[in-house]
Design a protein around this motif. Structure first.
Motif, PDB file in Angstrom:
ATOM      1  N   VAL A  92      -6.509  61.513  19.200  1.00 19.02           N
ATOM      2  CA  VAL A  92      -5.946  62.910  19.179  1.00 19.02           C
ATOM      3  C   VAL A  92      -6.868  63.986  19.724  1.00 19.02           C
ATOM      4  N   HIS A  93      -8.042  63.807  20.256  1.00 19.72           N
ATOM      5  CA  HIS A  93      -8.858  64.780  20.901  1.00 19.72           C
ATOM      6  C   HIS A  93     -10.121  63.942  21.573  1.00 19.72           C
ATOM      7  N   THR A  94     -10.713  65.097  22.510  1.00 23.52           N
ATOM      8  CA  THR A  94     -11.845  64.603  23.100  1.00 23.52           C
ATOM      9  C   THR A  94     -12.988  65.725  22.809  1.00 23.52           C
ATOM     10  N   VAL A  95     -14.022  65.159  22.369  1.00 24.96           N
ATOM     11  CA  VAL A  95     -15.170  66.000  22.223  1.00 24.96           C
ATOM     12  C   VAL A  95     -16.029  65.873  23.252  1.00 24.96           C
ATOM     13  N   TYR A  96     -16.429  67.295  23.719  1.00 31.45           N
ATOM     14  CA  TYR A  96     -17.351  67.347  24.903  1.00 31.45           C
ATOM     15  C   TYR A  96     -18.860  67.788  24.339  1.00 31.45           C
ATOM     16  N   ALA A 105     -27.442  63.408  20.530  1.00 32.10           N
ATOM     17  CA  ALA A 105     -28.384  62.911  19.453  1.00 32.10           C
ATOM     18  C   ALA A 105     -28.030  61.716  19.005  1.00 32.10           C
ATOM     19  N   PRO A 106     -28.912  60.781  18.215  1.00 27.92           N
ATOM     20  CA  PRO A 106     -28.312  59.604  17.478  1.00 27.92           C
ATOM     21  C   PRO A 106     -27.303  59.887  16.444  1.00 27.92           C
ATOM     22  N   ASP A 107     -27.500  61.033  15.943  1.00 28.90           N
ATOM     23  CA  ASP A 107     -26.529  61.543  14.861  1.00 28.90           C
ATOM     24  C   ASP A 107     -25.516  62.347  15.041  1.00 28.90           C
ATOM     25  N   THR A 108     -25.290  62.696  16.554  1.00 29.96           N
ATOM     26  CA  THR A 108     -24.300  63.643  16.942  1.00 29.96           C
ATOM     27  C   THR A 108     -22.814  63.354  16.085  1.00 29.96           C
ATOM     28  N   VAL A 109     -22.435  62.293  15.984  1.00 27.54           N
ATOM     29  CA  VAL A 109     -21.015  62.168  15.454  1.00 27.54           C
ATOM     30  C   VAL A 109     -21.147  62.577  14.011  1.00 27.54           C
ATOM     31  N   ARG A 110     -21.971  61.967  13.360  1.00 28.45           N
ATOM     32  CA  ARG A 110     -22.206  62.340  11.893  1.00 28.45           C
ATOM     33  C   ARG A 110     -22.484  63.805  11.545  1.00 28.45           C
ATOM     34  N   SER A 111     -23.280  64.444  12.463  1.00 26.97           N
ATOM     35  CA  SER A 111     -23.597  65.696  12.306  1.00 26.97           C
ATOM     36  C   SER A 111     -22.468  66.536  12.389  1.00 26.97           C
ATOM     37  N   TRP A 112     -21.588  66.168  13.454  1.00 24.31           N
ATOM     38  CA  TRP A 112     -20.182  66.920  13.368  1.00 24.31           C
ATOM     39  C   TRP A 112     -19.455  66.952  12.596  1.00 24.31           C
ATOM     40  N   GLY A 113     -19.222  66.034  11.798  1.00 20.10           N
ATOM     41  CA  GLY A 113     -18.676  65.549  10.512  1.00 20.10           C
ATOM     42  C   GLY A 113     -19.200  66.424   9.259  1.00 20.10           C
ATOM     43  N   ALA A 114     -20.291  66.495   9.239  1.00 16.77           N
ATOM     44  CA  ALA A 114     -20.895  67.007   8.258  1.00 16.77           C
ATOM     45  C   ALA A 114     -20.816  68.472   8.363  1.00 16.77           C
ATOM     46  N   ALA A 115     -21.126  68.877   9.737  1.00 17.65           N
ATOM     47  CA  ALA A 115     -20.937  70.444   9.928  1.00 17.65           C
ATOM     48  C   ALA A 115     -19.434  71.049   9.546  1.00 17.65           C
ATOM     49  N   ALA A 116     -18.594  70.293   9.856  1.00 21.76           N
ATOM     50  CA  ALA A 116     -17.326  70.567   9.867  1.00 21.76           C
ATOM     51  C   ALA A 116     -16.741  70.491   8.312  1.00 21.76           C
ATOM     52  N   ARG A 117     -17.357  69.736   7.502  1.00 17.85           N
ATOM     53  CA  ARG A 117     -16.842  69.841   5.942  1.00 17.85           C
ATOM     54  C   ARG A 117     -17.969  70.949   5.319  1.00 17.85           C
ATOM     55  N   ALA A 118     -19.251  71.270   6.092  1.00 17.74           N
ATOM     56  CA  ALA A 118     -19.716  72.351   5.405  1.00 17.74           C
ATOM     57  C   ALA A 118     -19.014  73.596   5.540  1.00 17.74           C
ATOM     58  N   LEU A 119     -18.516  73.666   6.649  1.00 18.52           N
ATOM     59  CA  LEU A 119     -17.667  75.052   7.084  1.00 18.52           C
ATOM     60  C   LEU A 119     -16.260  74.988   6.018  1.00 18.52           C
ATOM     61  N   HIS A 137     -15.478  59.598   7.605  1.00 20.42           N
ATOM     62  CA  HIS A 137     -15.592  58.305   7.983  1.00 20.42           C
ATOM     63  C   HIS A 137     -15.322  58.058   9.723  1.00 20.42           C
ATOM     64  N   GLU A 138     -14.646  59.107   9.983  1.00 22.12           N
ATOM     65  CA  GLU A 138     -14.352  59.029  11.733  1.00 22.12           C
ATOM     66  C   GLU A 138     -14.217  60.333  12.317  1.00 22.12           C
ATOM     67  N   PRO A 139     -15.086  61.586  12.136  1.00 15.46           N
ATOM     68  CA  PRO A 139     -15.132  62.766  12.532  1.00 15.46           C
ATOM     69  C   PRO A 139     -14.830  63.090  14.032  1.00 15.46           C
ATOM     70  N   VAL A 140     -15.225  62.157  14.913  1.00 19.78           N
ATOM     71  CA  VAL A 140     -15.083  62.201  16.432  1.00 19.78           C
ATOM     72  C   VAL A 140     -14.156  60.978  16.751  1.00 19.78           C
ATOM     73  N   GLU A 141     -13.005  60.937  17.531  1.00 27.21           N
ATOM     74  CA  GLU A 141     -12.218  59.909  17.969  1.00 27.21           C
ATOM     75  C   GLU A 141     -12.541  59.437  19.343  1.00 27.21           C
ATOM     76  N   ASP A 142     -12.987  60.581  19.975  1.00 29.45           N
ATOM     77  CA  ASP A 142     -13.285  60.422  21.220  1.00 29.45           C
ATOM     78  C   ASP A 142     -14.472  61.214  21.768  1.00 29.45           C
TER      79      ASP A 142
END
Length: 425
Positions: free
Chosen positions: A44-48, A55-69, A104-109
């Motif tokens: 549904v999206h592409t994250v650039y 970083a090793p935790d980029t996908v996880r950190s994006w999900g955490a930042a989104a939940r925090a917001l 569980h899957e904050p980034v699809e692409d």
């Protein structure tokens, strides 16, 4: 019952055979150029993410930042729905699915960016970054934390950066291949394409790497970014996108609209550069017609208003992003770019609400069509294909569940896939 009336014809078998022979080349061309929709899932999206920020935790950190917001600016379903204008009936199910998705899957692409987001660097620095990016992607894949789709955006094939772009692609793919088989969801993005010959050159690069790496022919595919005016209208006055698709020799999988490069090329002032500008709509309409039936998918571009700062600014950015995603979905652009973790909640909220709102009517119409009852709407096979495709997209992205779709339509997923022309689903 009486005997059936004898049927007679005037045309001979030789005439029919001759007509078939005269159209054989057309039949083959239609099959080659217009194979229909692919059967696999479209993100549904592409994250650039710029390569130096990966970083090793980029996908996880994006999900955490989104939940925090979300926790800070819309802590529950009702407040989130109120910001976005989502109905009370959908507030809870959409919010629940958004939270689950971010967990569980904050980034699809994920696209590791070596182009505008990375910029010009010393060769040794970019070499090292390409190696590091490949190692990080391979490690994430081995750990099961990689998104379903991931790859790189290389520099374009224009003369000033051509060699650098080719070298980065080579280093990335060579390093990735040394770690094991290439990921199934590997994606390569070619930016700033203006001529079909550049697409032909990219296809040749893929072919040469396959030979060098012992890969099967056709293993490497790529997306084309439509961000130059020459990509839409050539110097001869003819539409260019269709020629680019043809020039790829079956290797192009997507057309991605580049909001800001294209807008700037059209002299749109910075304050009005957006995915809903008339110049953007024209370019995307040309892309849409050129890609129809080819199996090449479409993606909208990005917005640059980010959900940062105090609550009123975050809410404004959320409403803007949510509205543009909904607008794109209604126009059959089912993918877009996200450039900030704070855009993930509104991306998924827009997508989930779109499919859940449309589920009752789509399911009822499809059930009536397959039962032959009409249901007050005279739908044709083409509409049944669209209805089935809508439900399959909803299933693919997690907006809908198979049990509820089957319960409402009486159709299991394989039957939906057949109706949608996605026999491989």
């Amino acid at each position: 019952m009486g005997q059936p009336e004898q049927v007679t014809t005037s045309l001979t078998a030789a005439v029919r055979a001759g007509i078939g022979a005269s159209l054989a080349a057309v039949d083959a061309d239609l099959a080659r150029r217009y194979p229909g929709d692919p059967s696999n899932r479209q993100p549904v999206h592409t994250v650039y993410v710029p390569a130096d920020r990966l970083a090793p935790d980029t996908v996880r950190s994006w999900g955490a930042a989104a939940r925090a917001l979300l926790a800070e600016h819309a802590p529950d379903a009702a407040s989130f729905a109120a910001v976005l204008g989502i109905s009370d009936a959908l507030a809870a199910p959409v919010h629940e699915r958004v939270l689950a998705k971010l967990a569980h899957e904050p980034v699809e692409d994920l696209r590791i960016d070596f182009e505008d987001g990375y910029g010009p660097r010393p060769d040794a620095e970019e070499d090292t970054a390409a190696v590091r990016a490949a190692h990080l992607l391979a490690a994430a894949r081995a750990a099961g934390t990689a998104p379903p789709f991931a790859g790189l955006r290389m520099k374009c094939l224009e003369a000033p950066v051509r060699d650098r772009g080719i070298r980065t692609l080579d280093i990335f793919l060579t390093t990735l291949l040394a770690e094991g088989p290439l990921p199934e969801g590997l994606v390569i993005t070619l930016p700033k394409v203006g001529y079909a010959e550049q697409v032909t050159a990219m296809a040749r690069l893929c072919e040469e790497f396959e030979k060098a790496g012992g890969l099967p022919p056709g293993r490497l595919t790529f997306e084309i970014q439509i961000e130059t005016t020459q990509a839409v209208l050539g110097a001869d006055g003819r539409a260019t996108v269709a020629r680019m698709i043809d020039a790829a020799g079956g290797r192009v999988t997507g057309l991605h609209y580049g909001t800001f490069d294209y807008s700037a090329a059209c002299q749109v002032s910075a304050a009005h550069q957006a995915p809903d500008h008339p110049a953007a709509d024209h370019a995307k309409a040309v892309m849409q017609v050129a890609a129809a039936g080819t199996g090449v998918r479409l993606s909208d571009g990005s917005i640059n208003v980010l959900p940062v700062g105090p609550a009123h600014r975050v809410h404004h950015a959320w409403r803007l992003h949510h509205g543009l995603v909904r607008r794109a979905l209604a126009r059959a652009f089912y993918q877009g770019w996200d450039m900030h973790p704070g855009q993930l909640p509104t991306r998924y909220a827009a997508v989930y609400a779109f499919y859940r709102e449309g589920l009752p009517a789509a399911a009822a119409r499809l059930a009536a069509y397959t039962a032959g009852t009409g249901g007050g709407v005279l739908d044709e096979p083409a509409t049944a294909r669209a209805l089935s495709g809508f439900l399959l997209r909803g299933l693919d992205c997690g907006a809908l569940d198979e049990a509820e779709v089957t319960g409402l339509t009486g159709l299991a997923r394989p039957r939906l896939a057949t109706l949608a022309g996605r026999s491989g689903s």
